[in-house]
Enzyme design. Sequence first.
Site, PDB file in Angstrom:
ATOM      1  N   LYS A 115     -39.177 -13.419 -26.032  1.00  0.00           N
ATOM      2  CA  LYS A 115     -39.824 -13.994 -27.212  1.00  0.00           C
ATOM      3  C   LYS A 115     -40.907 -13.090 -27.785  1.00  0.00           C
ATOM      4  O   LYS A 115     -41.104 -13.038 -28.995  1.00  0.00           O
ATOM      5  CB  LYS A 115     -40.407 -15.365 -26.863  1.00  0.00           C
ATOM      6  CG  LYS A 115     -39.341 -16.423 -26.576  1.00  0.00           C
ATOM      7  CD  LYS A 115     -39.962 -17.774 -26.270  1.00  0.00           C
ATOM      8  CE  LYS A 115     -38.900 -18.815 -26.047  1.00  0.00           C
ATOM      9  NZ  LYS A 115     -39.472 -20.166 -25.767  1.00  0.00           N
ATOM     10  N   LYS A 198     -24.701 -18.452 -31.834  1.00  0.00           N
ATOM     11  CA  LYS A 198     -24.953 -19.870 -31.613  1.00  0.00           C
ATOM     12  C   LYS A 198     -25.297 -20.562 -32.924  1.00  0.00           C
ATOM     13  O   LYS A 198     -25.853 -19.951 -33.836  1.00  0.00           O
ATOM     14  CB  LYS A 198     -26.107 -20.059 -30.624  1.00  0.00           C
ATOM     15  CG  LYS A 198     -25.755 -19.794 -29.173  1.00  0.00           C
ATOM     16  CD  LYS A 198     -26.938 -20.075 -28.257  1.00  0.00           C
ATOM     17  CE  LYS A 198     -27.284 -21.547 -28.218  1.00  0.00           C
ATOM     18  NZ  LYS A 198     -28.356 -21.853 -27.243  1.00  0.00           N
ATOM     19  N   LYS A 201     -30.608 -23.233 -36.768  1.00  0.00           N
ATOM     20  CA  LYS A 201     -31.198 -23.528 -38.082  1.00  0.00           C
ATOM     21  C   LYS A 201     -31.798 -22.277 -38.714  1.00  0.00           C
ATOM     22  O   LYS A 201     -32.134 -22.281 -39.899  1.00  0.00           O
ATOM     23  CB  LYS A 201     -32.243 -24.625 -37.964  1.00  0.00           C
ATOM     24  CG  LYS A 201     -33.471 -24.238 -37.176  1.00  0.00           C
ATOM     25  CD  LYS A 201     -34.494 -25.365 -37.207  1.00  0.00           C
ATOM     26  CE  LYS A 201     -35.774 -24.970 -36.492  1.00  0.00           C
ATOM     27  NZ  LYS A 201     -36.791 -26.033 -36.565  1.00  0.00           N
TER      28      LYS A 201
END
Length: 335
Positions: A115, A198, A201
């Site tokens: 991340k 995947k 959004k």
Amino acid sequence: MRVVSGIKPTGNLHLGNYLGAVKQWVAMKDEVQAAGGETMYFIADLHGLTEWIEPANLYANTIEMTATLVAAGIDPARSILFNQTRVPAHSELAWLLNNVARVGWLNRMTQFKDKAGKNREGASVGLYDYPVLMAADVLIYNATHVPVGEDQKQHLELARDIATKFNLDYGRDLFTLPEPLVSKKAPRIMSLRDASAKMSKSNPSEQSLIKLIDSDETIADKFRKAKTDPEPLPDSWDALEVRAEARNLVTIFAALADRTPEDVVAEFAGKGFGQFKPALADLAVAKLGPIRDEMLRLLGDRGEIDAILARGAEKARALAAPVLRSTQEAMGLVA
């Protein structure tokens, strides 16, 4: 048996979120309670702070996530449902456990590296330290089992390491070592436009995902336009190994219908997507439509959602208080 799990409050939940997590929670709730166990689910709003988000959006997402869970089948009368912020013991225990966890343990956490990327020095301390809060989330309730995906197993192992070290350091058998519950049924749902990625959004194409808030017409339209290939469906699931888009649509059908992909392939063998897509769209509308309608009803009455979270938090605080007190006593903070 006490199962505890949390989910970050992200807005615009989609079909991948539902089939990969929410639907699994509903099924797990029934199985655990049938065996005499207890289930606790929380909205991880504190974890939502590890990366910048507009405050108004964070609270709105918490409300939306709660409405989604209830609409999908998490009954607040049968499970304890709350958000982290209403139970301060999560944060308090996390600080105490920070003094038990080791820097070397956190340095091995792969999700922080993923991340933070190349900006590790600019990442927040919260992003680095949130696995300790995750440990507190489950240890504060002496959870026996925690539903986790493969990407979260490392964090549960950290929670077990922290619990073990605390028990040894302070000579008390205080914390239960939670076991992972890794669902083998949870499908990996891919984009409707590119099955190598995947469903997310963050994809700029609205056609790539089915949102739980989508209308019946929008759901049907997105499946109608989903990327496929010209070949009919085979009579073998294994034959779809190299046909990613077709495999993804069959996976979605099977997950929505609570059937195996092999069973779905057997039913539609030899049929083209001109027949399969309408059947998938009808199934999706039948399954997702009632969830959307109930979610919209709940979102129209935020007072009801607040009341659900308040009642759940009251129950959670009662369970957390003696564990936090025992931890403070063991560490010499209170007599």
